[in-house]
Design a protein around this motif. Structure first.
Motif, PDB file in Angstrom:
ATOM      1  N   PRO A  54      17.209  30.954   7.927  1.00 52.26           N
ATOM      2  CA  PRO A  54      16.578  31.281   9.218  1.00 52.26           C
ATOM      3  C   PRO A  54      17.601  31.576  10.319  1.00 52.26           C
ATOM      4  O   PRO A  54      17.422  32.513  11.101  1.00 52.26           O
ATOM      5  N   GLU A  55      18.669  30.828  10.334  1.00 52.51           N
ATOM      6  CA  GLU A  55      19.712  31.057  11.328  1.00 52.51           C
ATOM      7  C   GLU A  55      20.458  32.364  11.046  1.00 52.51           C
ATOM      8  O   GLU A  55      20.806  33.105  11.969  1.00 52.51           O
ATOM      9  N   ALA A  56      20.687  32.669   9.786  1.00 52.38           N
ATOM     10  CA  ALA A  56      21.357  33.920   9.424  1.00 52.38           C
ATOM     11  C   ALA A  56      20.511  35.122   9.841  1.00 52.38           C
ATOM     12  O   ALA A  56      21.036  36.100  10.375  1.00 52.38           O
ATOM     13  N   LEU A  57      19.205  35.030   9.643  1.00 52.17           N
ATOM     14  CA  LEU A  57      18.318  36.109  10.052  1.00 52.17           C
ATOM     15  C   LEU A  57      18.334  36.287  11.571  1.00 52.17           C
ATOM     16  O   LEU A  57      18.332  37.405  12.081  1.00 52.17           O
ATOM     17  N   ARG A  58      18.376  35.171  12.290  1.00 52.31           N
ATOM     18  CA  ARG A  58      18.436  35.242  13.757  1.00 52.31           C
ATOM     19  C   ARG A  58      19.745  35.879  14.208  1.00 52.31           C
ATOM     20  O   ARG A  58      19.763  36.718  15.112  1.00 52.31           O
ATOM     21  N   ASN A  59      20.857  35.486  13.574  1.00 54.66           N
ATOM     22  CA  ASN A  59      22.157  36.066  13.921  1.00 54.66           C
ATOM     23  C   ASN A  59      22.180  37.574  13.655  1.00 54.66           C
ATOM     24  O   ASN A  59      22.730  38.339  14.439  1.00 54.66           O
ATOM     25  N   VAL A  60      21.602  37.985  12.543  1.00 53.91           N
ATOM     26  CA  VAL A  60      21.551  39.403  12.212  1.00 53.91           C
ATOM     27  C   VAL A  60      20.700  40.153  13.233  1.00 53.91           C
ATOM     28  O   VAL A  60      21.052  41.246  13.664  1.00 53.91           O
ATOM     29  N   SER A  76      12.894  35.288  11.103  1.00 54.26           N
ATOM     30  CA  SER A  76      13.573  34.037  11.425  1.00 54.26           C
ATOM     31  C   SER A  76      12.623  33.048  12.096  1.00 54.26           C
ATOM     32  O   SER A  76      12.593  31.861  11.755  1.00 54.26           O
ATOM     33  N   GLU A  77      11.835  33.546  13.041  1.00 50.63           N
ATOM     34  CA  GLU A  77      10.877  32.678  13.733  1.00 50.63           C
ATOM     35  C   GLU A  77       9.829  32.123  12.777  1.00 50.63           C
ATOM     36  O   GLU A  77       9.475  30.945  12.850  1.00 50.63           O
ATOM     37  N   PHE A  78       9.318  32.970  11.875  1.00 50.99           N
ATOM     38  CA  PHE A  78       8.337  32.504  10.899  1.00 50.99           C
ATOM     39  C   PHE A  78       8.925  31.401  10.019  1.00 50.99           C
ATOM     40  O   PHE A  78       8.250  30.424   9.704  1.00 50.99           O
ATOM     41  N   LEU A  79      10.195  31.551   9.620  1.00 46.99           N
ATOM     42  CA  LEU A  79      10.823  30.542   8.764  1.00 46.99           C
ATOM     43  C   LEU A  79      11.148  29.275   9.550  1.00 46.99           C
ATOM     44  O   LEU A  79      10.989  28.160   9.030  1.00 46.99           O
ATOM     45  N   TYR A  80      11.627  29.410  10.781  1.00 43.92           N
ATOM     46  CA  TYR A  80      11.911  28.229  11.608  1.00 43.92           C
ATOM     47  C   TYR A  80      10.657  27.395  11.845  1.00 43.92           C
ATOM     48  O   TYR A  80      10.693  26.167  11.813  1.00 43.92           O
ATOM     49  N   ASN A  81       9.549  28.064  12.114  1.00 37.56           N
ATOM     50  CA  ASN A  81       8.304  27.370  12.458  1.00 37.56           C
ATOM     51  C   ASN A  81       7.461  27.014  11.243  1.00 37.56           C
ATOM     52  O   ASN A  81       6.345  26.512  11.395  1.00 37.56           O
ATOM     53  N   ASN A  82       7.975  27.274  10.045  1.00 38.93           N
ATOM     54  CA  ASN A  82       7.260  26.994   8.797  1.00 38.93           C
ATOM     55  C   ASN A  82       5.861  27.600   8.783  1.00 38.93           C
ATOM     56  O   ASN A  82       4.903  26.975   8.333  1.00 38.93           O
ATOM     57  N   VAL A  84       5.178  30.348   7.120  1.00 41.25           N
ATOM     58  CA  VAL A  84       5.027  31.071   5.863  1.00 41.25           C
ATOM     59  C   VAL A  84       5.549  30.215   4.722  1.00 41.25           C
ATOM     60  O   VAL A  84       6.308  29.266   4.924  1.00 41.25           O
ATOM     61  N   GLU A  85       5.137  30.586   3.519  1.00 37.76           N
ATOM     62  CA  GLU A  85       5.542  29.850   2.325  1.00 37.76           C
ATOM     63  C   GLU A  85       6.868  30.336   1.753  1.00 37.76           C
ATOM     64  O   GLU A  85       7.583  29.574   1.117  1.00 37.76           O
ATOM     65  N   SER A  86       7.184  31.615   1.950  1.00 38.00           N
ATOM     66  CA  SER A  86       8.389  32.168   1.351  1.00 38.00           C
ATOM     67  C   SER A  86       9.016  33.196   2.281  1.00 38.00           C
ATOM     68  O   SER A  86       8.397  33.660   3.240  1.00 38.00           O
ATOM     69  N   VAL A  87      10.238  33.574   1.961  1.00 32.81           N
ATOM     70  CA  VAL A  87      10.948  34.598   2.733  1.00 32.81           C
ATOM     71  C   VAL A  87      10.234  35.933   2.571  1.00 32.81           C
ATOM     72  O   VAL A  87      10.094  36.698   3.534  1.00 32.81           O
ATOM     73  N   MET A 111      11.993  44.399   0.871  1.00 30.11           N
ATOM     74  CA  MET A 111      11.035  43.456   0.307  1.00 30.11           C
ATOM     75  C   MET A 111      11.539  42.893  -1.026  1.00 30.11           C
ATOM     76  O   MET A 111      11.389  41.695  -1.290  1.00 30.11           O
ATOM     77  N   ASP A 112      12.139  43.735  -1.853  1.00 31.65           N
ATOM     78  CA  ASP A 112      12.692  43.258  -3.119  1.00 31.65           C
ATOM     79  C   ASP A 112      13.832  42.276  -2.883  1.00 31.65           C
ATOM     80  O   ASP A 112      13.953  41.273  -3.595  1.00 31.65           O
ATOM     81  N   LEU A 113      14.653  42.556  -1.877  1.00 35.43           N
ATOM     82  CA  LEU A 113      15.740  41.647  -1.540  1.00 35.43           C
ATOM     83  C   LEU A 113      15.182  40.318  -1.049  1.00 35.43           C
ATOM     84  O   LEU A 113      15.685  39.256  -1.410  1.00 35.43           O
ATOM     85  N   SER A 114      14.128  40.365  -0.257  1.00 36.50           N
ATOM     86  CA  SER A 114      13.574  39.132   0.311  1.00 36.50           C
ATOM     87  C   SER A 114      12.951  38.232  -0.758  1.00 36.50           C
ATOM     88  O   SER A 114      12.854  37.024  -0.555  1.00 36.50           O
ATOM     89  N   LYS A 115      12.556  38.809  -1.884  1.00 32.78           N
ATOM     90  CA  LYS A 115      11.990  37.991  -2.960  1.00 32.78           C
ATOM     91  C   LYS A 115      13.017  37.018  -3.529  1.00 32.78           C
ATOM     92  O   LYS A 115      12.676  35.937  -3.986  1.00 32.78           O
ATOM     93  N   SER A 116      14.291  37.409  -3.497  1.00 36.72           N
ATOM     94  CA  SER A 116      15.318  36.565  -4.110  1.00 36.72           C
ATOM     95  C   SER A 116      16.089  35.732  -3.086  1.00 36.72           C
ATOM     96  O   SER A 116      16.833  34.830  -3.473  1.00 36.72           O
ATOM     97  N   LEU A 117      15.928  36.031  -1.790  1.00 35.37           N
ATOM     98  CA  LEU A 117      16.673  35.274  -0.772  1.00 35.37           C
ATOM     99  C   LEU A 117      16.235  33.820  -0.754  1.00 35.37           C
ATOM    100  O   LEU A 117      15.049  33.512  -0.709  1.00 35.37           O
ATOM    101  N   GLY A 118      17.193  32.951  -0.796  1.00 38.09           N
ATOM    102  CA  GLY A 118      16.916  31.524  -0.752  1.00 38.09           C
ATOM    103  C   GLY A 118      16.471  30.935  -2.072  1.00 38.09           C
ATOM    104  O   GLY A 118      16.205  29.750  -2.155  1.00 38.09           O
TER     105      GLY A 118
END
Length: 170
Positions: A54-60, A76-82, A84-87, A111-118
């Motif tokens: 989440p912090e990396a996404l905010r920095n980007v 980043s906001e969606f991940l910080y605030n929980n 959503v279930e996944s990236v 979208m394909d990249l986001s499936k594997s992030l984290g």
């Protein structure tokens, strides 16, 4: 007098329409290049500084231009605030909210990249980032070809359509 003014307005409007439509092709190339830069920055944040996602996404998002910055900021906001279930789900919501000139096929790379992030280790991320960057380069080259092929055509087409309407009216 009024007829001449009307003809000039029709010609100007159609020419402007052609130029505006041609500009969409250029915007797509700029946004794809911005997305490529964002993916490179995200890779650096994850692989070299080991920043939490989440912090990396905010920095980007702070280093990008709009509309890509909005996508990464919202994710980043969606991940910080929980929220959503996944990236993947975070990026899917962001792409639906933000309007871009990038096609659905182009966004599928992100979208394909986001499936594997984290969800994998650093080596897995390296492979996915490499794949995403290669796919983006291909899409950018295709978009640049489309710009070279279509921009002049739509500009001339707008003018020609206006001239044709004016000739018919006269």
């Amino acid at each position: 007098m009024i007829k001449t003014l009307g003809c000039l307005l029709i010609l100007a409007a159609s020419t402007f329409g052609g130029f505006a439509y041609a500009e969409n092709f250029k915007k797509r190339v700029r946004q794809l290049n911005e997305l490529e830069r964002a993916v490179n920055q995200l890779q650096n944040e994850i692989e070299y500084t080991y920043t939490p996602l989440p912090e990396a996404l905010r920095n980007v998002s702070q280093k990008c231009d709009a509309p890509m910055s909005l996508i990464f900021k919202k994710a980043s906001e969606f991940l910080y605030n929980n929220e959503v279930e996944s990236v993947y789900e975070a990026f899917k919501k962001c792409i639906d909210l933000c309007e871009t000139n990038i096609s659905k096929e182009d966004m599928n790379i992100l979208m394909d990249l986001s499936k594997s992030l984290g969800e994998s280790d650093v080596e897995g991320h390296k492979k996915m980032f490499s794949l995403a960057k290669n796919n983006l380069k291909k899409r950018i080259s295709l978009a640049e070809e489309a710009v070279n092929k279509n921009v002049k055509m739509y500009r001339y087409l707008g003018f020609s359509l206006g001239a044709m309407i004016v000739i018919v009216l006269i």
